[in-house]
Structures are given as structure tokens and as C-alpha cells.
Design an enzyme around this catalytic site. Structure first.
Site, short mmCIF file in Angstrom:
data_model
loop_
_atom_site.label_atom_id
_atom_site.label_comp_id
_atom_site.label_asym_id
_atom_site.label_seq_id
_atom_site.Cartn_x
_atom_site.Cartn_y
_atom_site.Cartn_z
N LYS A 94 51.19 38.94 37.66
CA LYS A 94 50.24 38.22 36.82
C LYS A 94 50.77 36.82 36.50
O LYS A 94 50.02 35.83 36.55
CB LYS A 94 49.95 39.01 35.53
N GLN A 146 50.53 44.90 28.22
CA GLN A 146 50.60 45.76 29.41
C GLN A 146 50.69 47.24 28.99
O GLN A 146 51.50 47.60 28.15
CB GLN A 146 51.79 45.35 30.28
N ASP A 162 41.69 41.44 29.01
CA ASP A 162 41.65 42.74 29.72
C ASP A 162 40.27 43.40 29.60
O ASP A 162 39.96 44.31 30.37
CB ASP A 162 42.69 43.69 29.12
N1 GUN Z 1 48.13 48.94 33.07
C1 GUN Z 1 47.51 49.24 34.24
N2 GUN Z 1 46.47 48.42 34.45
C2 GUN Z 1 46.42 47.57 33.40
C3 GUN Z 1 45.57 46.49 33.07
O1 GUN Z 1 44.61 46.14 33.77
N3 GUN Z 1 45.86 45.84 31.90
C4 GUN Z 1 46.89 46.22 31.10
N4 GUN Z 1 47.07 45.55 29.98
N5 GUN Z 1 47.68 47.23 31.38
C5 GUN Z 1 47.45 47.90 32.53
#
Ligand code: GUN
Length: 292
Positions: free
Chosen positions: A52, A96, A119
């Protein structure tokens, strides 16, 4: 059969975003800023967050990574979330997941200001999405919608079977595919671990979106000739031939299913790269203060 190249589409979209950021800066605007909170040292989460941050660079965004150890208290984490809510320089942020068991993920999600919730996990964004209002849409379903759009795949009136009912993928996916729009206008069935006629439902489907997390679950006998197959599965399976010691395995038995399909996404290189790209699109929206 057409192989859906998520990697190439994702690169193209990131270039489009970078061009838009350059335009914003040229007109005196602010560089979009994404912050990410990472708790602990889970290998998968480390990789996702690193990717990211890298994607932010490609798009021309500022990024900030905030780390806590596994033993961080819920209150300390919530304080950081509140601080980011109030930090005018941060346009959007993510925490996350998964989080350690002693921390309520739901409480964390609901503490995030929905206007910075890139998100799309906050109930306000989920609710707005389900009734078709402007909002942040969660990354994986949004990435799949973008692939359907860019490959001009017909969804109108089609029978779409979504496998899996998670809050992050299955539920929003079903909601988006039934919306009155393109992509959408599909007749949607959601199947899950308790479904009785899952195989039969799949055999009738024009579009299957598999998000079960069970490697090789979809076999050729479950797929209609000419179906569109979207494979969301990314299970790590041990592979001694790889430097990492594992490879990613989709929910679809690709070798036997792909010859029957009109379109199919590979794993890796299909849905995965689009997910981060969707987060970048949401960050651009956040930078433009488009969701309020
Ligand atoms: N863990 C797995 N996929 C995601 C996501 O799209 N966002 C976040 N914050 N955590 C995750």
C-alpha cells in the site's frame, strides 16, 4: 477464453491517478495523504501494508505508516485513531486487520471518522453503499466492479452467484451486483458454508464470484460453458520451490475451469492488484474531500 489482467489494469489506473494528482498540484491543490496503522508483525499484513505504501508513491500520494506492537492497548489504538481523525493533513487512513484478540475491531472501525474511512468499513459507508449513495466502497468488491467495467463484461439480467458472505467481500459484492447500474443489474444469489445447493447454484451461474478462501473449491463440473469467473481466493499454501516458501492459491481449479470460461481472473495477478488500486482511488476521493 479471455484472461482478465488485473495487474495491467491496476498499473493503468495508478498512472491515471498519478496524472490527476499532478493536475491537482499544478492547480495549487494539496497532495493526498494516506496513513496506515499496523499492529504487530503478521507476515501477510506486513506485505499488504508495504504494498500500500509503495502504491502511494506510484500515485504521488504522501503516506505515513504508524506501528504498534501486539500488546498495544485498545485505548492507545483508539487514541491514535482519534488523533488521525483530527489531523487535517491526513485525508484518509486505514487500520490494517486483523487486530490482536484483546482489541475490538468493530470499535476501532466505528471510531474512524467515516469521511476518512478509505477502507469503506464504517457502518455509514456500508449503509450508504447499500442504498447507492456516494461513499467509500470496500476495496476488493470495488476492484472487481472496475474489472467488469474495463473488460465490458455484460452483467445486466445475468445470474451472478457470490460464494462467501464476509462483511468485506461477499456482502458488499452481492449488494453492488444487484444495484440499478452498470456493472450491476444482475440477479444475485449468495452461497456460503451452510448453503444446501451450492454446486447446483454455481452450475446455473453466468457469473461466479468466489470468495470462500478454500483452495481449488470450484471445479469444472460446477461451471457452465461460457461463464465469467472471478477468483478472490488468496490462500497461502506451502511451496518449497518458492523463495518465500509459499504460493497464493485461488478458490478456482484454474487449469480445468479456464477452458470453459468466457472470462477468468488468474491468481495471482487478477483481483489482488485491483484491491490496492481501489484503496488508492478512495484516497484520491478523500484528498478531493468528495465524501462528506
Ligand atoms: N486485511 C485484509 N484486507 C484488508 C483491507 O482491505 N483493509 C484492512 N484495513 N485490513 C485488511
Amino acid at each position: 477464453m479471455t484472461l482478465i489482467d488485473g495487474k495491467a489494469i491496476a498499473e493503468q489506473i495508478k498512472q491515471e491517478i498519478a496524472a490527476e494528482v499532478a493536475d491537482i498540484l499544478a492547480h495549487g491543490g494539496k497532495r493526498p495523504h494516506l496513513a496506515a496503522i499496523l499492529v504487530g508483525h503478521d507476515g501477510g499484513s506486513e506485505t499488504y501494508v508495504a504494498n500500500k505504501v509503495k502504491a502511494c508513491e506510484t500515485c504521488g500520494f504522501t503516506s505515513t505508516l504508524i506501528r504498534f506492537e501486539d500488546n498495544v492497548t485498545e485505548e492507545t489504538l483508539l487514541d491514535k485513531v482519534r488523533e488521525l481523525n483530527n489531523n487535517a493533513d491526513v485525508d484518509g487512513f486505514i487500520v490494517q486487520l486483523p487486530l490482536p484478540k484483546h482489541i475490538s475491531e468493530q470499535k476501532v472501525i466505528e471510531t474512524i471518522d467515516y469521511r476518512k474511512d478509505v477502507d469503506g468499513f464504517h457502518p455509514i459507508n456500508v449503509g450508504r453503499m447499500s442504498i447507492g449513495l456516494p461513499c467509500y466502497i470496500s476495496a476488493t468488491p470495488n476492484g472487481i466492479m472496475e474489472l467488469l467495467r474495463r473488460y465490458d463484461i455484460d452483467t445486466r439480467g445475468k445470474k451472478c452467484v457470490v460464494l462467501g458472505r464476509s462483511n468485506i467481500v461477499g456482502k458488499p459484492m452481492a449488494s453492488l451486483m444487484m444495484q440499478k447500474a452498470y456493472p450491476g443489474d444482475a440477479t444475485v444469489t449468495v452461497c456460503h458454508s451452510r448453503s444446501n445447493n451450492l454446486k447446483e447454484e454455481c452450475r446455473q451461474a453466468d457469473i461466479i464470484i468466489a470468495a470462500l478462501g478454500q483452495p481449488n473449491f470450484i471445479t469444472a463440473d460446477m461451471v457452465k460453458e461460457g461463464a465469467v469467473i472471478i477468483d478472490v481466493g488468496t490462500t497461502r499454501v506451502a511451496d518449497a520451490t518458492r523463495k518465500s516458501g509459499f504460493r497464493l492459491n485461488g478458490d478456482v481449479k484454474f487449469d480445468e475451469v479456464s477452458p470453459k470460461c468466457s472470462f477468468i481472473t488468474p491468481v495471482p495477478g487478477g483481483v489482488g492488484p485491483m484491491t490496492i488500486c481501489s484503496l488508492m482511488k478512495n484516497t484520491l476521493l478523500a484528498g478531493k474531500k468528495a465524501i462528506y
